[in-house]
Scaffold this active site. Sequence first.
Site, short mmCIF file in Angstrom:
data_model
loop_
_atom_site.label_atom_id
_atom_site.label_comp_id
_atom_site.label_asym_id
_atom_site.label_seq_id
_atom_site.Cartn_x
_atom_site.Cartn_y
_atom_site.Cartn_z
N GLU A 7 -4.65 15.30 2.00
CA GLU A 7 -3.96 14.77 3.18
C GLU A 7 -2.79 15.65 3.61
O GLU A 7 -2.13 15.38 4.61
CB GLU A 7 -3.41 13.37 2.87
CG GLU A 7 -4.45 12.30 2.77
CD GLU A 7 -3.84 10.93 2.48
OE1 GLU A 7 -2.61 10.76 2.62
OE2 GLU A 7 -4.59 10.03 2.10
N SER A 38 0.84 -1.20 0.00
CA SER A 38 0.00 0.00 0.00
C SER A 38 0.87 1.25 0.00
O SER A 38 2.08 1.18 0.22
CB SER A 38 -0.89 0.02 1.25
OG SER A 38 -0.10 0.35 2.37
N LYS A 39 0.23 2.40 -0.23
CA LYS A 39 1.01 3.63 -0.25
C LYS A 39 1.59 3.93 1.13
O LYS A 39 2.62 4.56 1.26
CB LYS A 39 0.20 4.80 -0.80
CG LYS A 39 -0.94 5.27 0.06
CD LYS A 39 -1.54 6.53 -0.55
CE LYS A 39 -2.72 7.00 0.26
NZ LYS A 39 -3.37 8.18 -0.29
N ARG A 40 0.89 3.45 2.17
CA ARG A 40 1.41 3.65 3.54
C ARG A 40 2.74 2.91 3.73
O ARG A 40 3.59 3.34 4.49
CB ARG A 40 0.42 3.13 4.58
CG ARG A 40 -0.93 3.73 4.47
CD ARG A 40 -1.12 4.88 5.47
NE ARG A 40 -2.24 5.68 5.04
CZ ARG A 40 -2.14 6.90 4.52
NH1 ARG A 40 -0.98 7.48 4.42
NH2 ARG A 40 -3.21 7.55 4.12
N ASP A 41 2.86 1.75 3.08
CA ASP A 41 4.10 0.97 3.24
C ASP A 41 5.31 1.77 2.78
O ASP A 41 6.37 1.70 3.38
CB ASP A 41 4.05 -0.33 2.42
CG ASP A 41 3.01 -1.28 2.96
OD1 ASP A 41 2.82 -1.28 4.18
OD2 ASP A 41 2.39 -1.99 2.16
#
Length: 514
Positions: free
Chosen positions: A286, A265-268
């Site tokens: 964001e 994911s983009k969070r990773d």
Amino acid sequence: MSRPVRVRFAPSPTGPLHIGGVRTALYNYLFAKKNGGKFLLRIEDTDQKRYVDKAEEYILESLEWLGLTPDESVVNPGDFGPYRQSDRKSIYQEYVQKLIDSGNAYYAFDTPDELEEMRHQAMEQGIHSQKYDASVRHKMRNSLTLTAQEVNELIQKGENVTVRMKVPTDELVSFKDIVRGQVKFDTSELDDKVILKADGLPTYHLANVVDDRLMQISHVIRGEEWLSSTAHHVLLYRFFGWEDEIAQFAHLPLIMKPSGKGKLSKRDGAKFGFPVFPLEWEDTKEKETYIGFRESGFLPAGLINFLSLLGWNPGEDQEIFSLEQLSEIFSLEKINKSGAQFNYDKAKWFNQQYIIAANPQDIYDIIGPDLARVSNNKTEAYIIEVIRMLQPRVHTLTEFKEQSTFFWSAPSEFDEKAIKKKFRIDNKEDFSNIISLVDSLVSFDTESLSSAIKGHINDNQLKFGHILPALRIWMTGSMAGPDLFEMMALLGQQETVQRLTSGLNYAVKFTNNE
Ligand code: GLU
């Protein structure tokens, strides 16, 4: 039976292109090139709620940077346009009408509250997440339950007018996927998907199928997350009577987190400090900026090579493939079924191979201006020479700047630990002699420097390990850096003598004070 190969990459402009999307684009591109076909870009923007400004430009710029230029797109239209779904609204309405007329779709007027109530009632009977399907459609407010007059009135009123596809009961929908083999779905698992929304725009399913047909798409190559939607798509093909020319499907394995557990994911990216987007993306909502592979110092060819093997296996040991080579050997049959683990070190390794193989001038064309700004007025030739020396030592383009500071000015400090370890005060005189020797050289090139200094070490029975590391520290500030003699030659006699002299003074003082 073979038809011309036409494939499409069909992203929704809901944000930046994720690296998984880039891989989908790449595989479509490669398949098209391999088969002498066409690669299309279609912007799927029918979900106005999720539309994100600038995302379409971002997609185009990303493909351009990677060299995956579509043969047909919004900026380069072919004969099958428009290539943006919001510009095709009237086309979809026509096809929705066809489905209504043939009894394969129906109007539904249920309000969000009514839908909620339906789910609530089901919940009370122990059914979790009740779908709008054959088991409930006869209880809802739709053209199957209302009179023609009521339906007309509601359409005139124009509130909550949607159209749903009428999924047949107890049938098996089966299709062949090139990656996964035969895939089957029972229609009892499928809901009556909305195909036309209250805002008059189609949903993904309808628009996607209609466009694939009208744009004569021969193969649908997309991420695995769309596999379950394909059952609905196959039904739509059937409703329209297009089964004879249904596209062939190939669903690509997911790209997994570095741990192998779960989808990347983009969070990773933010968490582990690596990019998951091709280019930098500023998320205004964001208030966050996500760095891209480009800004992280990747060459497009390095990223392409890395992505090509993330889910596809050429069946040989070779790992380095240019886009042209990939275009010759790519095949859908060699796509892996299981998820592909993302490994950033591997990505950097590929990038390094392309940096090493690149012409220094080509690297200069990308990062030259940036280096020139910090270079203390060095010439282009000088900067290119720095690039050449550092090429084997970096993994990304950004490291050129990080690792080149001592080429622009003398080191502002020395690695004292290294001095402690490598400088021997007993050799003080020898160092002075070497500096005088360097000062007296008539031709100041790599060869002359190497043979003079090495000759001196040999003639005086000194040890290389007692002399050369200290010289290196005085030239660069630390034990790092490319070949010592090449560095000296580039920096020039005066600068070299100066650095060695002040380095020796520093080391002597430092050692005496210890
Ligand atoms: N618009 C879909 C997406 O955003 C396309 C899926 C497909 O290729 O059919 O991924």
